[in-house]
Design an enzyme around this catalytic site. Structure first.
Site, PDB file in Angstrom:
ATOM      1  N   LYS A 144       0.841  -1.205   0.000  1.00 13.80           N
ATOM      2  CA  LYS A 144       0.000   0.000   0.000  1.00 13.80           C
ATOM      3  C   LYS A 144       0.873   1.251   0.000  1.00 13.80           C
ATOM      4  O   LYS A 144       1.953   1.268   0.604  1.00 13.80           O
ATOM      5  CB  LYS A 144      -0.895  -0.046   1.246  1.00 13.80           C
ATOM      6  CG  LYS A 144      -2.000   1.010   1.292  1.00 13.80           C
ATOM      7  CD  LYS A 144      -2.906   0.776   2.509  1.00 13.80           C
ATOM      8  CE  LYS A 144      -4.016   1.810   2.628  1.00 13.80           C
ATOM      9  NZ  LYS A 144      -4.930   1.535   3.763  1.00 13.80           N
ATOM     10  N   SER A 157      -9.777   1.714   2.826  1.00 11.71           N
ATOM     11  CA  SER A 157      -8.893   2.450   1.959  1.00 11.71           C
ATOM     12  C   SER A 157      -7.874   1.611   1.193  1.00 11.71           C
ATOM     13  O   SER A 157      -7.283   2.112   0.235  1.00 11.71           O
ATOM     14  CB  SER A 157      -8.158   3.504   2.781  1.00 11.71           C
ATOM     15  OG  SER A 157      -7.343   2.902   3.763  1.00 11.71           O
ATOM     16  N   SER A 179      -9.930  -0.886   6.881  1.00  9.67           N
ATOM     17  CA  SER A 179      -9.373  -0.661   5.541  1.00  9.67           C
ATOM     18  C   SER A 179      -8.722  -1.856   4.873  1.00  9.67           C
ATOM     19  O   SER A 179      -8.420  -1.794   3.687  1.00  9.67           O
ATOM     20  CB  SER A 179      -8.369   0.480   5.574  1.00  9.67           C
ATOM     21  OG  SER A 179      -9.060   1.701   5.480  1.00  9.67           O
TER      22      SER A 179
HETATM   23  N1  GLN Z   1     -13.197   4.051   6.523  1.00 11.87           N
HETATM   24  C1  GLN Z   1     -12.539   4.251   7.782  1.00 11.87           C
HETATM   25  C2  GLN Z   1     -12.019   5.666   7.868  1.00 11.87           C
HETATM   26  O1  GLN Z   1     -12.167   6.367   6.936  1.00 11.87           O
HETATM   27  C3  GLN Z   1     -11.443   3.255   7.987  1.00 11.87           C
HETATM   28  C4  GLN Z   1     -10.251   3.551   7.183  1.00 11.87           C
HETATM   29  C5  GLN Z   1      -9.052   2.755   7.580  1.00 11.87           C
HETATM   30  O2  GLN Z   1      -9.150   1.702   8.190  1.00 11.87           O
HETATM   31  N2  GLN Z   1      -7.890   3.308   7.256  1.00 11.87           N
HETATM   32  O3  GLN Z   1     -11.458   6.071   8.838  1.00 11.87           O
END
Ligand code: GLN
Length: 494
Positions: free
Chosen positions: A79, A154, A178
């Site tokens: 990532k 994400s 994410s």
């Molecule tokens: N969708 C969640 C957020 O926006 C989780 C994102 C994540 O785990 N990085 O915080």
């Protein structure tokens, strides 16, 4: 549906046995990415030169009769918020668009020590803030199961890369879901380990008390292989921990699920969840029962406050972590303002996207003098309550079950302009994040129109082997994880 290509474990075996060279494997994957990724947007860039040089070094070791590690020649995508020495790492943000990482993240170094080949960096929502991989400066990532559908987020790039067979294993990060949510939406298996089990050093921070390095693969077996290599205390990360049983060897301990008590979480298996998702996940829980599991009802009442608590805590920590991007110390700067304070303002207004700015405002407000008792402190209390609920439920259950996400993959733009609707997408994943416990998502079926659905399996601190065992047994007896999108067979996305 084409035959799935080799898993990470199988590839390592082939390279160790000399059935193919690490260089061949790396070339094959780089070529596949070049051919197929344009339609997907899973990758921001590949590390072609670095990867091929690394692969050749592995082949030279083998030729010299030196021992090779457990990930010999396995291509791994990373990532865009994890540092790989001398490569860009932007966390999907303009703010870091000029950064070349000065070192490699500990968790990735450990993979390279076992002779894995880091192949490229994958797309993500800016700074990890999102659930759809729509907010990156590198553009959007398409779901391999349907063009025009989000890949989740994400870590959407990592999920799409594995689903489209561009890499057998991809690393992600999971702050509130994410890794698990994009894994569910792209029909792959994803693990968020126990908080701290995999070191965070070299992971670009979002919310430090929640951030976990996780991984996505086609099988639970590959995730166990990854976790055993990546986990353990790192002196550069004070929150990292050692402990827990080795996971890969533990997978052979069970042929079925007899003696495993699975709690179906009442609050996370009902209202607010799409009908098809409920139907498919219930059927998969029935399959777990047929495989010998004891299925019981259980309750985590405080999870009703989890989304609110998560968004206050994550935003407060993000506001603090992102304060370092001031146009002076790091990365991108606008560079044309008359005064230094205007420079900071302009750099931050243009370097950060809208969602990131929204979180910084929310987090600054919620933790500010005069407001923190009402917001941040109460969120911390709610988090403690969630932790206690998990601890209690996991005294009588080995694992807890619920769908990974309330819906299957949705269309691009569907949640734009409605932050609350967006945040509610995370209702099923943020509880385990607040509690810091391990949680896995495994493919368990699809909607009538073929969009994958994931079942989430959670366990107690440092019991990462339990969700991995449950998923492994499930995958030995079912075929959900083998369903490939058309693009994986070389065709275009639908
Ligand atoms: N969708 C969640 C957020 O926006 C989780 C994102 C994540 O785990 N990085 O915080």
């Amino acid at each position: 549906v084409s035959a799935p290509p080799p898993t990470a474990r199988e590839l390592a075996r082939q390279v160790l046995a000399g059935e193919c060279s690490a260089e061949q494997v790396a070339r094959q994957h780089l070529e596949r990415i070049a051919r197929r990724d344009e339609a997907l947007g899973a990758f921001c860039s590949t590390f072609a030169e670095r990867a091929l040089a690394g692969a050749r070094a592995i082949d030279a070791r083998r030729a010299a009769g030196e021992p090779l590690g457990a990930l010999a020649g396995v291509p791994i995508a990373v990532k865009d918020n994890l540092c790989v020495a001398d490569q860009p790492a932007s966390a999907g943000s303009r703010m870091l668009s000029t950064l070349i990482a000065p070192f490699t993240a500990t968790s990735l170094q450990r993979l390279e020590q076992q002779h894995a080949v880091l192949i490229g960096r994958t797309n993500m929502d800016e700074f990890g803030m999102g659930s759809s991989t729509e907010t990156s400066i590198h553009g959007r990532t398409h779901n391999p199961f349907g063009h025009g559908l989000v890949a989740g987020g994400s870590s959407g790039g990592s999920a799409a890369a594995v689903a489209a067979d561009l890499t057998p294993l991809a690393i992600g990060s999971d702050t509130g879901g994410s890794v698990r949510q994009p894994a569910a939406m792209c029909g792959v298996t994803g693990l968020k380990p126990t908080y701290g089990r995999v070191p965070r050093y070299g992971l670009i921070a979002y919310a430090s008390s929640l951030d976990c390095v996780g991984a996505l693969a086609r099988t639970a077996e590959d995730l166990a292989l990854w976790l055993d290599v990546a986990s353990g205390r790192d002196s550069a990360d004070a929150t990292s921990i050692t402990g827990g049983a080795p996971c890969l060897p533990s997978l052979t301990e069970r042929a079925d699920l007899r003696g495993v008590r699975c709690g179906v979480v009442r609050e996370l298996n009902g209202p607010g969840i799409d009908e098809q998702v409920l139907r498919v996940t219930r059927a998969s829980i029935e399959q777990l029962r047929e495989l010998g599991a004891e299925v019981v009802d259980c309750s985590l009442p405080s999870t009703q406050h989890a989304v609110a608590a998560y968004y206050l805590i994550a935003a407060a920590e993000a506001a603090s972590n992102l304060a370092r991007y001031d146009g002076v110390h790091y990365g991108w700067r606008r560079g044309d303002a008359p005064t230094s304070s205007q420079e900071t303002t302009r750099t931050r207004s243009e370097g950060f996207g809208e969602e990131v700015q929204l979180r910084i405002l929310l987090g600054t407000f919620a933790s500010s003098y005069g407001h923190s008792e009402q917001f941040y402190e109460r969120a911390r209390m709610a988090r403690d309550a969630v932790r206690r609920d998990f601890a209690r439920a996991l005294q009588s259950c080995d694992v807890l079950l619920c769908p990974t996400a309330p819906t299957a993959a949705f269309a691009f733009g569907e949640h734009q302009g409605d932050p609350v609707k967006r945040y509610l997408c995370d209702a099923l994943t943020v509880p385990a994040s607040l509690a810091g416990v391990p949680a896995l998502s495994m493919p368990c079926g699809a909607t009538d129109d073929g969009r994958p659905i994931g079942l989430q399996v959670m366990a107690a601190h440092l019991r990462d082997e339990l969700p991995l065992q449950v998923a492994h047994v499930f995958q030995q007896h079912t075929r959900h994880h083998l369903v490939r999108p058309e693009i994986a067979a070389g065709g275009g996305a639908r």
